[in-house]
Scaffold this active site. Structure first.
Site, PDB file in Angstrom:
ATOM      1  N   ASN A 114      -0.686  -5.475  -7.644  1.00 63.34           N
ATOM      2  CA  ASN A 114      -0.555  -4.208  -8.363  1.00 63.34           C
ATOM      3  C   ASN A 114      -0.999  -4.344  -9.833  1.00 63.34           C
ATOM      4  O   ASN A 114      -1.713  -5.282 -10.179  1.00 63.34           O
ATOM      5  CB  ASN A 114       0.824  -3.582  -8.227  1.00 63.34           C
ATOM      6  CG  ASN A 114       0.710  -2.046  -8.254  1.00 63.34           C
ATOM      7  OD1 ASN A 114       0.560  -1.460  -9.315  1.00 63.34           O
ATOM      8  ND2 ASN A 114       0.726  -1.422  -7.100  1.00 63.34           N
ATOM      9  N   ARG A 115      -0.560  -3.423 -10.686  1.00 59.94           N
ATOM     10  CA  ARG A 115      -1.208  -3.274 -11.995  1.00 59.94           C
ATOM     11  C   ARG A 115      -0.483  -3.960 -13.144  1.00 59.94           C
ATOM     12  O   ARG A 115       0.740  -4.013 -13.165  1.00 59.94           O
ATOM     13  CB  ARG A 115      -1.348  -1.778 -12.327  1.00 59.94           C
ATOM     14  CG  ARG A 115      -2.327  -1.074 -11.411  1.00 59.94           C
ATOM     15  CD  ARG A 115      -2.362   0.427 -11.595  1.00 59.94           C
ATOM     16  NE  ARG A 115      -3.383   1.014 -10.719  1.00 59.94           N
ATOM     17  CZ  ARG A 115      -3.184   1.265  -9.421  1.00 59.94           C
ATOM     18  NH1 ARG A 115      -2.014   1.022  -8.844  1.00 59.94           N
ATOM     19  NH2 ARG A 115      -4.171   1.763  -8.687  1.00 59.94           N
ATOM     20  N   HIS A 141      -4.388  -6.039  -8.840  1.00 56.31           N
ATOM     21  CA  HIS A 141      -4.459  -7.006  -7.741  1.00 56.31           C
ATOM     22  C   HIS A 141      -5.177  -8.312  -8.107  1.00 56.31           C
ATOM     23  O   HIS A 141      -6.026  -8.804  -7.354  1.00 56.31           O
ATOM     24  CB  HIS A 141      -5.114  -6.359  -6.520  1.00 56.31           C
ATOM     25  CG  HIS A 141      -4.298  -5.258  -5.885  1.00 56.31           C
ATOM     26  ND1 HIS A 141      -2.921  -5.197  -5.967  1.00 56.31           N
ATOM     27  CD2 HIS A 141      -4.676  -4.148  -5.160  1.00 56.31           C
ATOM     28  CE1 HIS A 141      -2.492  -4.123  -5.307  1.00 56.31           C
ATOM     29  NE2 HIS A 141      -3.522  -3.465  -4.825  1.00 56.31           N
ATOM     30  N   HIS A 186      -1.242  -7.003   1.736  1.00 56.10           N
ATOM     31  CA  HIS A 186      -1.739  -5.628   1.584  1.00 56.10           C
ATOM     32  C   HIS A 186      -2.219  -5.067   2.916  1.00 56.10           C
ATOM     33  O   HIS A 186      -3.265  -4.417   2.983  1.00 56.10           O
ATOM     34  CB  HIS A 186      -2.859  -5.617   0.546  1.00 56.10           C
ATOM     35  CG  HIS A 186      -3.031  -4.322  -0.164  1.00 56.10           C
ATOM     36  ND1 HIS A 186      -3.429  -3.159   0.480  1.00 56.10           N
ATOM     37  CD2 HIS A 186      -2.853  -3.984  -1.452  1.00 56.10           C
ATOM     38  CE1 HIS A 186      -3.503  -2.181  -0.404  1.00 56.10           C
ATOM     39  NE2 HIS A 186      -3.156  -2.646  -1.590  1.00 56.10           N
ATOM     40  N   SER A 187      -1.469  -5.278   3.967  1.00 58.19           N
ATOM     41  CA  SER A 187      -1.859  -4.703   5.259  1.00 58.19           C
ATOM     42  C   SER A 187      -1.713  -3.188   5.236  1.00 58.19           C
ATOM     43  O   SER A 187      -0.781  -2.655   4.628  1.00 58.19           O
ATOM     44  CB  SER A 187      -0.994  -5.276   6.371  1.00 58.19           C
ATOM     45  OG  SER A 187      -1.327  -6.618   6.612  1.00 58.19           O
ATOM     46  N   TYR A 188      -2.650  -2.532   5.902  1.00 57.76           N
ATOM     47  CA  TYR A 188      -2.568  -1.081   6.099  1.00 57.76           C
ATOM     48  C   TYR A 188      -2.188  -0.879   7.562  1.00 57.76           C
ATOM     49  O   TYR A 188      -2.879  -1.375   8.450  1.00 57.76           O
ATOM     50  CB  TYR A 188      -3.923  -0.400   5.889  1.00 57.76           C
ATOM     51  CG  TYR A 188      -4.443  -0.322   4.481  1.00 57.76           C
ATOM     52  CD1 TYR A 188      -4.767  -1.463   3.760  1.00 57.76           C
ATOM     53  CD2 TYR A 188      -4.663   0.913   3.880  1.00 57.76           C
ATOM     54  CE1 TYR A 188      -5.288  -1.370   2.482  1.00 57.76           C
ATOM     55  CE2 TYR A 188      -5.185   1.016   2.600  1.00 57.76           C
ATOM     56  CZ  TYR A 188      -5.499  -0.133   1.907  1.00 57.76           C
ATOM     57  OH  TYR A 188      -6.025  -0.049   0.644  1.00 57.76           O
ATOM     58  N   ASP A 206       2.211   6.515  -3.872  1.00 54.73           N
ATOM     59  CA  ASP A 206       1.621   5.254  -4.337  1.00 54.73           C
ATOM     60  C   ASP A 206       2.570   4.726  -5.410  1.00 54.73           C
ATOM     61  O   ASP A 206       2.230   4.630  -6.577  1.00 54.73           O
ATOM     62  CB  ASP A 206       0.211   5.495  -4.891  1.00 54.73           C
ATOM     63  CG  ASP A 206      -0.533   4.190  -5.161  1.00 54.73           C
ATOM     64  OD1 ASP A 206       0.062   3.114  -4.945  1.00 54.73           O
ATOM     65  OD2 ASP A 206      -1.698   4.248  -5.593  1.00 54.73           O
ATOM     66  N   GLN A 239       5.909  -1.437  -2.648  1.00 53.23           N
ATOM     67  CA  GLN A 239       4.940  -0.398  -2.984  1.00 53.23           C
ATOM     68  C   GLN A 239       4.636   0.368  -1.703  1.00 53.23           C
ATOM     69  O   GLN A 239       4.115  -0.202  -0.734  1.00 53.23           O
ATOM     70  CB  GLN A 239       3.646  -1.036  -3.524  1.00 53.23           C
ATOM     71  CG  GLN A 239       2.601  -0.035  -4.018  1.00 53.23           C
ATOM     72  CD  GLN A 239       2.905   0.511  -5.416  1.00 53.23           C
ATOM     73  OE1 GLN A 239       3.780  -0.009  -6.120  1.00 53.23           O
ATOM     74  NE2 GLN A 239       2.201   1.547  -5.819  1.00 53.23           N
ATOM     75  N   GLU A 293       4.077  -2.805   0.621  1.00 50.61           N
ATOM     76  CA  GLU A 293       3.805  -4.080  -0.041  1.00 50.61           C
ATOM     77  C   GLU A 293       5.080  -4.555  -0.731  1.00 50.61           C
ATOM     78  O   GLU A 293       5.450  -4.049  -1.783  1.00 50.61           O
ATOM     79  CB  GLU A 293       2.689  -3.898  -1.065  1.00 50.61           C
ATOM     80  CG  GLU A 293       1.398  -3.371  -0.482  1.00 50.61           C
ATOM     81  CD  GLU A 293       0.557  -2.650  -1.523  1.00 50.61           C
ATOM     82  OE1 GLU A 293       0.146  -3.281  -2.503  1.00 50.61           O
ATOM     83  OE2 GLU A 293       0.320  -1.433  -1.366  1.00 50.61           O
TER      84      GLU A 293
HETATM   85  C1  GAL Z   1      -2.357  -0.356  -3.705  1.00 50.16           C
HETATM   86  C2  GAL Z   1      -2.204   0.398  -4.994  1.00 50.16           C
HETATM   87  C3  GAL Z   1      -3.109   1.597  -4.962  1.00 50.16           C
HETATM   88  C4  GAL Z   1      -4.543   1.184  -4.679  1.00 50.16           C
HETATM   89  C5  GAL Z   1      -4.584   0.311  -3.442  1.00 50.16           C
HETATM   90  C6  GAL Z   1      -5.954  -0.253  -3.187  1.00 50.16           C
HETATM   91  O1  GAL Z   1      -1.561  -1.504  -3.721  1.00 50.16           O
HETATM   92  O2  GAL Z   1      -0.858   0.770  -5.169  1.00 50.16           O
HETATM   93  O3  GAL Z   1      -3.041   2.313  -6.179  1.00 50.16           O
HETATM   94  O4  GAL Z   1      -5.048   0.486  -5.787  1.00 50.16           O
HETATM   95  O5  GAL Z   1      -3.697  -0.767  -3.562  1.00 50.16           O
HETATM   96  O6  GAL Z   1      -6.896   0.738  -2.996  1.00 50.16           O
END
Ligand code: GAL
Length: 377
Positions: free
Chosen positions: A112-113, A138, A209-211, A279, A314, A342
């Protein structure tokens, strides 16, 4: 950071198709058969492999050495039918695309940021790559997700990967050795165990960071989510936490009761507008290893329960997916076609003294576990 700083977990998203082609070279390790095969080469010539982990119930997961990425997870529906419940690609090319949104990868050194791409540690300022507007996202320009990890150990149900991030890499101090062990257990879990050590004080926030998409349909808005969370961290226009821990009560962020993700996502809510949907980092109630939340797909019955020792999670609803990326089987991944949970420390912790510390010092060992457990209901 505390003695044992917990970390994050990973796993993620949406599903689709199957893990299909699975040719392979089998390797004997301590008498057991480990399925691994080549997954191509990076442009600079590093070989990438994919390991297939399996349990006795037929659940499988594929792990890439590139990014320590979860390429697929096959989980049963209520009729016992297996399907891949994650987003990703059939070939390495997809993962090498510069617009690749971290499908299944381990993100680090800092997931994250970090605001304005800098932080101060022990009085010294460290500058990072600003790869997301003014912020660092990231791990910077070439984070853990874009590195080839080394296999330390493997067996039919597990693989352990490690990556040495050199002192100064992406602007972060200290040689940081990070290890991630993935195990597919007989309880239909994907278990992720992180550990890390450093030779200089540094900051660390690793997650997976699995979707996920439990239905295989084009959206996750029908999935029902429950979260063990009473507070979340609202963000500014650049998605940096304001520092407030805001109660979810009476807001579109209250998931104490299972609620369809789409039920409130378009509400007139400034936070939802800033995130283009969900998000946000949710503060997980309690401490130690505990339930973070669960996602249920009413159509297939698939249920994914998440456990972690991390302070936050997250919840991201794939708001930056727009159909231009073609994933497994050529499927276009559209807006909100996958969701991420996450498990993590809070975003921008290095600049937010009131958030739990993400500092790791020499002599300490960071250790953290996240579990994604699959069943049906
Ligand atoms: C997530 C983040 C989003 C975006 C994504 C990647 O972890 O919270 O804002 O950056 O990753 O596209």
């Amino acid at each position: 950071m505390k003695k044992t700083l917990s970390l994050v977990g990973v796993i993620a998203c949406a599903c689709t198709i199957s893990c299909s082609q699975r040719p392979a070279s089998n390797t004997e390790t301590k008498g057991a058969t480990v399925e691994k095969r080549s997954f191509g080469q990076t442009p600079d010539g590093q070989a990438v492999e994919v390991y297939t982990l399996a349990n006795s119930k037929g659940m499988r997961a594929e792990i890439l050495t590139y990014g320590a990425t979860v390429r697929s997870i096959e989980a049963p529906d209520r009729n016992g039918k297996m399907a891949d419940v994650t987003l990703g690609f059939d070939t390495l090319d997809g993962y090498l695309n510069k617009d690749e949104p971290y499908f299944g990868a381990v993100v680090g050194r800092y997931g994250n940021r970090i605001a304005k791409a800098k932080f101060i540690l022990d009085g010294k300022e460290y500058k990072l790559a600003a790869n997301n507007g003014p912020n660092s996202l990231h791990g910077g320009a070439k984070g853990f997700d874009k590195r080839v990890w080394t296999v330390k150990d493997s067996g039919p149900d597990h693989v352990t990967l490690s990556y040495l991030s050199k002192d100064g890499e992406e602007g972060y101090p200290g040689n940081l050795e990070t290890t991630v062990k993935y195990t597919v257990t007989n309880d239909n879990e994907l278990r992720i165990e992180y550990s890390a050590t450093t030779d200089k004080p540094t900051v660390l926030n690793v997650t997976n960071h699995s979707y996920f998409n439990l239905s295989g349909e084009d959206t996750i808005l029908n999935h029902e989510l429950a979260l063990n969370s009473s507070k979340f961290t609202p963000v500014d226009e650049t998605l940096i936490p304001t520092g407030e821990l805001k109660s979810v009560t009476g807001t579109s962020f209250d998931f104490h009761n299972p609620t369809a993700i789409g039920a409130r996502i378009n509400n007139d809510d400034e936070q939802l507008k800033r995130g283009k949907g969900y998000d946000h980092n949710f503060v997980v109630d309690g401490a130690g290893m505990r339930g973070v939340g669960e996602v249920h797909d009413p159509k297939t019955g698939r249920l994914m329960q998440v456990y972690s020792d991390q302070p936050g999670v997250q919840f991201y609803t794939g708001n930056f997916l727009d159909g231009t990326l073609k994933g497994k089987g050529g499927k276009a991944y559209g807006f909100r076609s996958g969701l991420c949970l996450e498990t993590q420390h809070f975003p921008d912790s290095p600049n937010q003294p009131n958030f739990p510390s993400t500092v790791l010092r020499p002599g300490e060992k960071f250790a953290s576990t996240t579990v994604f457990k699959f069943s049906t209901r």
